[in-house]
Design an enzyme around this catalytic site. Structure first.
Site, PDB file in Angstrom:
ATOM      1  N   ASP A 326       0.766  -1.240  -0.039  1.00 37.45           N
ATOM      2  CA  ASP A 326       0.214  -0.144   0.017  1.00 37.45           C
ATOM      3  C   ASP A 326       0.776   1.208  -0.001  1.00 37.45           C
ATOM      4  O   ASP A 326       2.213   1.061   0.273  1.00 37.45           O
ATOM      5  CB  ASP A 326      -0.779  -0.018   1.271  1.00 37.45           C
ATOM      6  CG  ASP A 326      -0.207   0.011   2.599  1.00 37.45           C
ATOM      7  OD1 ASP A 326       0.778  -0.800   2.665  1.00 37.45           O
ATOM      8  OD2 ASP A 326      -0.271   0.678   3.624  1.00 37.45           O
ATOM      9  N   GLU A 327       0.261   2.314  -0.400  1.00 35.43           N
ATOM     10  CA  GLU A 327       0.533   3.578  -0.153  1.00 35.43           C
ATOM     11  C   GLU A 327       2.371   3.630  -0.715  1.00 35.43           C
ATOM     12  O   GLU A 327       3.104   4.094   0.076  1.00 35.43           O
ATOM     13  CB  GLU A 327       0.669   4.333   1.273  1.00 35.43           C
ATOM     14  CG  GLU A 327      -0.777   4.273   1.707  1.00 35.43           C
ATOM     15  CD  GLU A 327      -1.150   4.890   3.086  1.00 35.43           C
ATOM     16  OE1 GLU A 327      -1.819   5.520   3.116  1.00 35.43           O
ATOM     17  OE2 GLU A 327      -0.380   4.296   3.917  1.00 35.43           O
ATOM     18  N   VAL A 328       2.573   3.167  -2.069  1.00 35.80           N
ATOM     19  CA  VAL A 328       4.164   3.433  -2.562  1.00 35.80           C
ATOM     20  C   VAL A 328       4.123   4.578  -3.124  1.00 35.80           C
ATOM     21  O   VAL A 328       3.557   4.801  -4.291  1.00 35.80           O
ATOM     22  CB  VAL A 328       4.235   2.254  -3.167  1.00 35.80           C
ATOM     23  CG1 VAL A 328       5.590   2.126  -3.834  1.00 35.80           C
ATOM     24  CG2 VAL A 328       3.941   0.833  -2.406  1.00 35.80           C
TER      25      VAL A 328
END
Ligand SMILES: *[C@@H]1O[C@H](CO)[C@@H](O)[C@H](O)[C@H]1NC(C)=O
Ligand SMILES: *[C@@H]1O[C@H](CO)[C@@H](O)[C@H](O)[C@H]1NC(C)=O
Ligand SMILES: *[C@@H]1O[C@H](CO)[C@@H](O)[C@H](O)[C@H]1NC(C)=O
Ligand SMILES: *[C@@H]1O[C@H](CO)[C@@H](O)[C@H](O)[C@H]1NC(C)=O
Length: 536
Positions: A326-328
């Site tokens: 997530d949230e890269v």
């Protein structure tokens, strides 16, 4: 004569008063269409009008007694049920005849492997035959027997006038099974460290609501508390040398969970959320000034990831392993000269490299016979590239699982608007009404929804408040995930659930769990005035 509440909504109107209030000095306001105070509600149940007293030296019979898992659970529940009975010998003179002196547990399978989809069904029969009471739990596996013991314990209440433990409304006939195979709670031990004893208390309380997966979000940006023997510098990323988990601690947590029928799904979130790895191995950072995501260009990055997986595969037998994803934010890849050069050489844009990293990590997990779980961004970005064994973990919002299962992948529901416990302004009834199968109508697609999970992100939670942030709202989700949809989505389900949940919250309190009042505007805050536990 017994009343049947098996899927017949019209019967909900039948008044049934003083079901539990006989056993408590305080008056509990009964909903007008009472359901029994069992949380989560069993699939099918009938009951009658008898009261049975239970012998404090209750013994275990049946082949369940030959399982150490069942025996240990029996001892735990006997401790819970007879909490008030420690001075029995002193109080009672002469021989007292109890209706129930034995608990018979019959388990059909000898297989004690705990896995996703393990049979947790059970039957619980409680009756007063002529002369003596009879309690039988019948289950296909030891884990079903554990669920039956929990239900049995909730039917037992201490009568303060006779100082005996009683089961009211017998005979009981309960046939129960879970609605979803995956019923999870996520703990984050990176944003704040949680001591092993506290994790164990939480696992113990999970078993009271029949939750069956502890999702252990072990490491993240802020700290890396876990020992990894192959890369011993990794836990230099812990906050302090006292806020760490040894390999033995991890084994202990898995063992403690299994004894309660709870799987542990470990998470190692990559390539984002991994800055703490570089404290011990700075080469994992794209550069000393740009530290996240992990450096996609180096072989060393994947050696470390593979080493972690090899070390912890031995500890975590559960078939699901969470790889985050997530949230890269790929800025550090494109703006670090050496990584950017690698991208160009491999003709990759930043998003291609994100996909490359995630798929490479998936393949590593699969080679270790794990099924990979990823947060939904991986699916949202490259849905057709994910390995078919992938389980997609929803969090950003509603409507994701319908898309996931339409593509033939499995899904776990955790919509942050309703099932993120750190959102303390989400009231219990919003948690309760979140439906994992919303928008999914085909039976074949519904089967791909493994269940759901409430997430306890720990930026603002540590030992001082984590349990009251989890409870009672996690219990609301637990009933949604266990009980038949007819019960949890009916016209009157909110009002019947409220008094039952208030009762259950007080049960948690009696068992030593610091569950917060149910109807607080902000979850986990203390009561705002004097009053009974049952009305808060
Ligand atoms: C329980 O007893 C009450 C009062 O005697 C009676 O009205 C009721 O029908 C009984 N219920 C059942 C389930 O036997
Ligand atoms: C957990 O550990 C205890 C104590 O060492 C042991 O008796 C028990 O068999 C273990 N349970 C499992 C499920 O491995
Ligand atoms: C590279 O990206 C990071 C993350 O967005 C940012 O903080 C940093 O200032 C950028 N560095 C350069 C040299 O542009
Ligand atoms: C139950 O509560 C939820 C959440 O507040 C609400 O959306 C829903 O409309 C309620 N259901 C009924 C039947 O009142």
């Amino acid at each position: 004569m017994a009343l049947c509440y098996c899927y017949k909504p019209t019967l909900f109107i039948i008044v049934f008063t003083f079901f539990i209030s006989q056993s408590f000095a305080v008056k509990i306001s009964q909903p007008h269409h009472s359901l029994p105070f069992i949380w989560p509600l069993p699939a099918k149940f009938t009951f009658g009008n008898d009261s049975l007293s239970i012998d404090p030296s209750l013994s275990l019979t049946g082949n369940g007694a030959s399982s150490s898992i069942v025996r240990a659970a029996f001892d735990r529940y006997r401790g819970i049920v007879f909490k008030n009975s420690y001075s029995f010998g002193f109080l009672r003179t002469g021989k007292v005849a109890y209706d129930v002196t034995k608990l018979n547990i019959v388990v059909h399978s000898k297989n004690e492997e705990l896995q996703l989809g393990v049979d947790e069904s059970y039957n619980l029969f409680i009756s007063k035959a002529t002369g003596s009471g009879k309690v039988t739990i019948e289950a296909n596996t030891v884990f079903g027997a554990l669920r039956g013991l929990e239900t049995f314990s909730q039917l037992c209440s201490f009568d303060y006038s006779t100082k005996t433990v009683q089961i009211y409304k017998a005979p009981w006939s309960i046939r129960d099974k879970p609605r979803f195979p995956f019923r999870g709670l996520m703990l984050d031990t990176s944003r704040h460290y949680l001591p092993v004893d506290v994790i164990k208390q939480i696992i113990e309380s999970m078993s009271y609501t029949k939750l069956n997966v502890l999702h252990w979000h072990m490491v993240d940006t802020q700290s890396f508390p876990l020992e990894v023997p192959t890369y011993p510098n990794l836990w230099k990323g812990s906050y302090t040398k006292w806020e760490r988990y040894t390999i033995e601690d991890a084994y202990e947590i898995v063992n403690f969970s299994k004894m309660r029928g709870i799987n542990v799904m470990a998470e190692v979130d990559v390539p984002g959320h991994a800055e703490s790895w570089g404290v011990g191995y700075p080469d994992l950072w794209p550069s000393p000034t740009c530290k996240s995501p992990l450096d996609v260009s180096k072989k060393f990055t994947f050696d470390v990831l593979s080493g972690i997986m090899t070390d912890i595969r031995k500890i975590f037998p559960f078939e699901l392993f969470h790889l985050g994803g997530d949230e890269v934010n790929t800025d550090c890849w494109t703006n670090t000269t050496q990584v950017n050069k690698w991208l160009q050489n491999h003709k990759m844009a930043a998003n291609d490299a994100y996909q490359y990293f995630v798929l490479k990590a998936q393949n590593m997990a699969i080679s270790k016979n794990w099924s990979p779980v990823n947060w939904e961004e991986t699916f949202n970005t490259f849905p057709t590239k994910l390995h078919p064994r992938t389980v997609v973990h929803n969090w950003l919002g509603p409507g994701v699982c319908p898309k996931v299962v339409a593509k033939g992948l499995r899904c776990i529901f955790s919509n942050q608007g309703v099932w993120y416990l750190d959102h303390v302004d989400v009231p219990w009834d919003v948690v309760y009404n979140a439906e994992p199968l919303e928008g999914i109508h085909e039976a074949s697609e519904q089967k791909l929804v493994l269940g759901g999970e409430v997430c306890m992100w720990a930026e603002r939670a540590d030992t001082s408040d984590v349990q009251q942030t989890i409870w009672p709202r996690a219990a609301a989700a637990a009933e949604r995930l266990w009980s038949e949809r007819q019960y949890t989505s009916g016209r009157n389900s909110n009002s019947t659930a409220l008094s039952r949940l208030q009762y259950f919250r007080c049960l948690l309190n009696r068992r030593g769990v610091p569950a917060a009042p149910v109807t607080n505007f902000y979850a986990r805050t203390a009561p705002d005035g004097p009053g009974s536990c049952f009305e808060q």
